[in-house]
Design a protein around this motif. Structure first.
Motif, PDB file in Angstrom:
ATOM      1  N   THR A  58       0.838  -1.200  -0.178  1.00  0.00           N
ATOM      2  CA  THR A  58       0.015  -0.089  -0.089  1.00  0.00           C
ATOM      3  C   THR A  58       0.911   1.220  -0.046  1.00  0.00           C
ATOM      4  O   THR A  58       0.156   2.208   0.054  1.00  0.00           O
ATOM      5  CB  THR A  58      -0.903   0.037   1.324  1.00  0.00           C
ATOM      6  N   CYS A  59       2.234   1.218   0.094  1.00  0.00           N
ATOM      7  CA  CYS A  59       3.061   2.302   0.128  1.00  0.00           C
ATOM      8  C   CYS A  59       2.870   3.079  -1.319  1.00  0.00           C
ATOM      9  O   CYS A  59       3.597   4.273  -1.383  1.00  0.00           O
ATOM     10  CB  CYS A  59       4.203   2.039   0.481  1.00  0.00           C
ATOM     11  N   ILE A  60       2.248   2.548  -2.222  1.00  0.00           N
ATOM     12  CA  ILE A  60       2.205   3.268  -3.464  1.00  0.00           C
ATOM     13  C   ILE A  60       0.869   4.157  -3.516  1.00  0.00           C
ATOM     14  O   ILE A  60       0.778   4.917  -4.576  1.00  0.00           O
ATOM     15  CB  ILE A  60       1.573   2.099  -4.789  1.00  0.00           C
ATOM     16  N   CYS A  61       0.301   4.507  -2.518  1.00  0.00           N
ATOM     17  CA  CYS A  61      -0.896   5.375  -2.456  1.00  0.00           C
ATOM     18  C   CYS A  61      -0.810   6.696  -2.986  1.00  0.00           C
ATOM     19  O   CYS A  61      -1.612   6.964  -3.634  1.00  0.00           O
ATOM     20  CB  CYS A  61      -1.270   5.296  -0.840  1.00  0.00           C
ATOM     21  N   VAL A  62      -0.040   7.570  -2.692  1.00  0.00           N
ATOM     22  CA  VAL A  62       0.276   8.797  -3.021  1.00  0.00           C
ATOM     23  C   VAL A  62       0.720   8.913  -4.534  1.00  0.00           C
ATOM     24  O   VAL A  62      -0.030   9.580  -5.459  1.00  0.00           O
ATOM     25  CB  VAL A  62       1.447   9.589  -2.243  1.00  0.00           C
ATOM     26  N   ASN A  63       1.416   8.107  -5.019  1.00  0.00           N
ATOM     27  CA  ASN A  63       1.788   8.024  -6.446  1.00  0.00           C
ATOM     28  C   ASN A  63       0.382   7.454  -7.282  1.00  0.00           C
ATOM     29  O   ASN A  63       0.216   8.014  -8.419  1.00  0.00           O
ATOM     30  CB  ASN A  63       2.793   6.719  -6.782  1.00  0.00           C
ATOM     31  N   MET A  64      -0.520   6.567  -6.631  1.00  0.00           N
ATOM     32  CA  MET A  64      -1.675   6.286  -7.291  1.00  0.00           C
ATOM     33  C   MET A  64      -2.594   7.678  -7.615  1.00  0.00           C
ATOM     34  O   MET A  64      -3.008   7.627  -8.658  1.00  0.00           O
ATOM     35  CB  MET A  64      -2.484   5.487  -6.426  1.00  0.00           C
ATOM     36  N   PHE A  65      -2.662   8.544  -6.685  1.00  0.00           N
ATOM     37  CA  PHE A  65      -3.349   9.755  -6.834  1.00  0.00           C
ATOM     38  C   PHE A  65      -2.980  10.631  -7.885  1.00  0.00           C
ATOM     39  O   PHE A  65      -3.494  11.195  -8.755  1.00  0.00           O
ATOM     40  CB  PHE A  65      -3.482  10.467  -5.386  1.00  0.00           C
ATOM     41  N   LEU A  66      -1.325  10.814  -7.991  1.00  0.00           N
ATOM     42  CA  LEU A  66      -0.623  11.575  -8.886  1.00  0.00           C
ATOM     43  C   LEU A  66      -1.008  10.980 -10.143  1.00  0.00           C
ATOM     44  O   LEU A  66      -0.969  11.747 -10.948  1.00  0.00           O
ATOM     45  CB  LEU A  66       0.590  11.525  -8.365  1.00  0.00           C
ATOM     46  N   LEU A  67      -1.120   9.633 -10.372  1.00  0.00           N
ATOM     47  CA  LEU A  67      -1.201   9.057 -11.715  1.00  0.00           C
ATOM     48  C   LEU A  67      -2.289   9.474 -12.368  1.00  0.00           C
ATOM     49  O   LEU A  67      -2.716   9.757 -13.495  1.00  0.00           O
ATOM     50  CB  LEU A  67      -1.282   7.626 -11.725  1.00  0.00           C
ATOM     51  N   ILE A  68      -3.713   9.579 -11.446  1.00  0.00           N
ATOM     52  CA  ILE A  68      -4.865   9.773 -11.973  1.00  0.00           C
ATOM     53  C   ILE A  68      -4.841  11.396 -12.633  1.00  0.00           C
ATOM     54  O   ILE A  68      -5.238  11.644 -13.729  1.00  0.00           O
ATOM     55  CB  ILE A  68      -6.092   9.800 -10.928  1.00  0.00           C
ATOM     56  N   SER A  69      -4.253  12.213 -11.796  1.00  0.00           N
ATOM     57  CA  SER A  69      -4.319  13.664 -12.101  1.00  0.00           C
ATOM     58  C   SER A  69      -3.517  13.844 -13.481  1.00  0.00           C
ATOM     59  O   SER A  69      -3.667  14.466 -14.375  1.00  0.00           O
ATOM     60  CB  SER A  69      -3.519  14.585 -10.982  1.00  0.00           C
ATOM     61  N   GLY A  70      -2.184  13.233 -13.426  1.00  0.00           N
ATOM     62  CA  GLY A  70      -1.235  13.218 -14.433  1.00  0.00           C
ATOM     63  C   GLY A  70      -1.777  12.645 -15.907  1.00  0.00           C
ATOM     64  O   GLY A  70      -1.626  12.949 -16.921  1.00  0.00           O
ATOM     65  N   TYR A  71      -2.635  11.500 -15.727  1.00  0.00           N
ATOM     66  CA  TYR A  71      -3.268  10.750 -17.025  1.00  0.00           C
ATOM     67  C   TYR A  71      -4.089  11.636 -17.708  1.00  0.00           C
ATOM     68  O   TYR A  71      -4.286  11.898 -18.635  1.00  0.00           O
ATOM     69  CB  TYR A  71      -3.779   9.473 -16.259  1.00  0.00           C
ATOM     70  N   PHE A  72      -5.000  12.410 -16.579  1.00  0.00           N
ATOM     71  CA  PHE A  72      -6.123  13.122 -17.339  1.00  0.00           C
ATOM     72  C   PHE A  72      -5.678  14.723 -17.518  1.00  0.00           C
ATOM     73  O   PHE A  72      -5.977  15.404 -18.356  1.00  0.00           O
ATOM     74  CB  PHE A  72      -7.168  13.234 -16.662  1.00  0.00           C
ATOM     75  N   GLY A  73      -4.481  15.134 -16.909  1.00  0.00           N
ATOM     76  CA  GLY A  73      -3.988  16.244 -17.115  1.00  0.00           C
ATOM     77  C   GLY A  73      -4.572  17.355 -15.983  1.00  0.00           C
ATOM     78  O   GLY A  73      -5.900  17.117 -16.170  1.00  0.00           O
ATOM     79  N   ILE A  74      -3.926  18.261 -15.427  1.00  0.00           N
ATOM     80  CA  ILE A  74      -4.520  19.050 -14.501  1.00  0.00           C
ATOM     81  C   ILE A  74      -4.712  20.319 -15.426  1.00  0.00           C
ATOM     82  O   ILE A  74      -3.868  20.798 -16.108  1.00  0.00           O
ATOM     83  CB  ILE A  74      -3.630  19.410 -13.439  1.00  0.00           C
ATOM     84  N   HIS A  75      -6.025  20.923 -15.176  1.00  0.00           N
ATOM     85  CA  HIS A  75      -6.252  22.083 -15.866  1.00  0.00           C
ATOM     86  C   HIS A  75      -6.494  23.233 -14.774  1.00  0.00           C
ATOM     87  O   HIS A  75      -7.457  23.059 -13.880  1.00  0.00           O
ATOM     88  CB  HIS A  75      -7.709  21.957 -16.775  1.00  0.00           C
ATOM     89  N   LEU A  76      -5.527  24.091 -14.602  1.00  0.00           N
ATOM     90  CA  LEU A  76      -5.634  25.165 -13.403  1.00  0.00           C
ATOM     91  C   LEU A  76      -6.721  25.935 -13.669  1.00  0.00           C
ATOM     92  O   LEU A  76      -7.280  26.644 -14.525  1.00  0.00           O
ATOM     93  CB  LEU A  76      -4.354  26.039 -13.584  1.00  0.00           C
TER      94      LEU A  76
END
Length: 342
Positions: A58-76
């Protein structure tokens, strides 16, 4: 990602829920009850071995969240930042007042400091907000360079691994993944996943699952032999493990109202369970469960506490949104109205 909740892919939203539960498990399993730097090989116990295995998974948890954001792209969007700020305000201030009543102490200066929510939100929120500010730059880079960003991203991974984990140079501020540098890296990794999606989805889903299991085993072995950066978010194995869990959720698209409804409140779960006085209460409950029960009973009890914490946080967020959404709506109307008038 499309902002309207009903169009969100519930497969990814389910992954968001799993990532949130992984955060709770990591905190309950390793942070609240404490975790030694390495496994005591000469005096192993079912508790320590189980703790290490759970942490490895489960130590992958933070990277999991970041992958979601990066995959779809953040729009400020300023409305997104305001929404985060208001939610933090609705958490920090009431929780501090409750803490003041429970402890019988109150400090006006402390209450005022709670109003400056973004400075009190912890590493994840602060790094994520900075990533939001930087996202237009990286989005433009991806748009210009396309798939050529892969070599740049791979080089970045090697640089982080070498200087953060091997050389352990603090001056570069990688911080074991607790830094904007790592957030940018995972964001770019996820952009690469999006660019190479067609090729990656040709790989059978089962191979990603096997990859995750293999990564988990190797992470456990690193801890077993005493590697200090085993559970660091910047450990390439931890990042690869997160990728292996993310990819299977891209194979299917569907809509489920319940999943999307729950997933929309997962950010609050992260904030609420580490905010005083709830955090101290959970730490005490977790330690009492461990002290007074066998490891098996402790695990069952921990699952129960984690689920109750999750449910409580979701409900609390939904109550907060009853006040936050009208404020955001009013401000959006005001902004649009002024723009149309001009």
């Amino acid at each position: 990602m499309i902002n309207n909740q009903k169009f969100r892919n519930s497969s990814i939203e389910l992954y968001r829920i799993i990532a949130t539960l992984a955060v709770l498990i990591v905190h309950f399993n390793g942070w609240f009850i404490g975790m030694p730097e390495k496994l005591d090989i000469l005096n192993p116990s079912s508790f320590r071995i189980g703790q290490a295995l759970i942490e490895s998974a489960t130590c992958i948890c933070v990277n999991m969240f970041l992958l979601i954001s990066g995959y779809f792209g953040i729009h400020l969007k300023w409305s997104s930042i305001l929404k985060i700020s208001l939610l933090l305000l609705f958490i920090f201030v009431p929780f501090y007042l409750i803490q003041s009543v429970v402890e019988g102490s109150y400090n006006t200066r402390e209450l005022i400091s709670k109003l400056f929510v973004l400075s009190r939100a912890g590493f994840f929120v602060q790094c994520y907000l900075l990533l939001m500010f930087l996202s237009p730059v990286f989005n433009a880079f991806v748009e210009k360079e396309g798939k050529r960003i892969l070599l740049w991203t791979l080089a970045f991974i090697l640089i982080e691994f070498w200087f953060d984990n091997i050389k352990q140079l603090d001056c570069l501020a990688f911080g074991g993944g607790y830094s904007i540098m790592h957030f940018v890296l995972v964001y770019m990794v996820a952009r690469c996943l999006a660019l190479y999606k067609e090729d990656l989805l040709k790989i059978k889903k089962v191979y990603w699952i096997i990859g995750y299991i293999i990564c988990t085993v190797f992470i456990f072995l690193l801890y077993f032999i005493g590697v200090k950066w085993t559970f660091a978010y910047s450990n390439p194995l931890v990042l690869l493990s997160a990728i292996c869990t993310f990819m299977p959720f891209l194979y299917h698209t569907y809509y489920n109202r319940v999943i999307n409804w729950i997933a929309s409140s997962t950010f609050a779960v992260y904030i609420i369970h580490i905010t005083s006085p709830l955090r101290e209460l959970l730490v005490n409950i977790e330690n009492q469960l461990l002290i007074k029960n066998s490891y098996g009973i402790y695990l069952i009890g921990s699952v129960g506490v984690i689920m109750m914490t999750f449910i409580f946080s979701i409900i609390y967020d939904k109550l907060c949104q009853l006040f936050i959404k009208p404020i955001i709506s009013k401000l959006n109307s005001f902004t649009v109205g002024n723009y149309e008038y001009q």
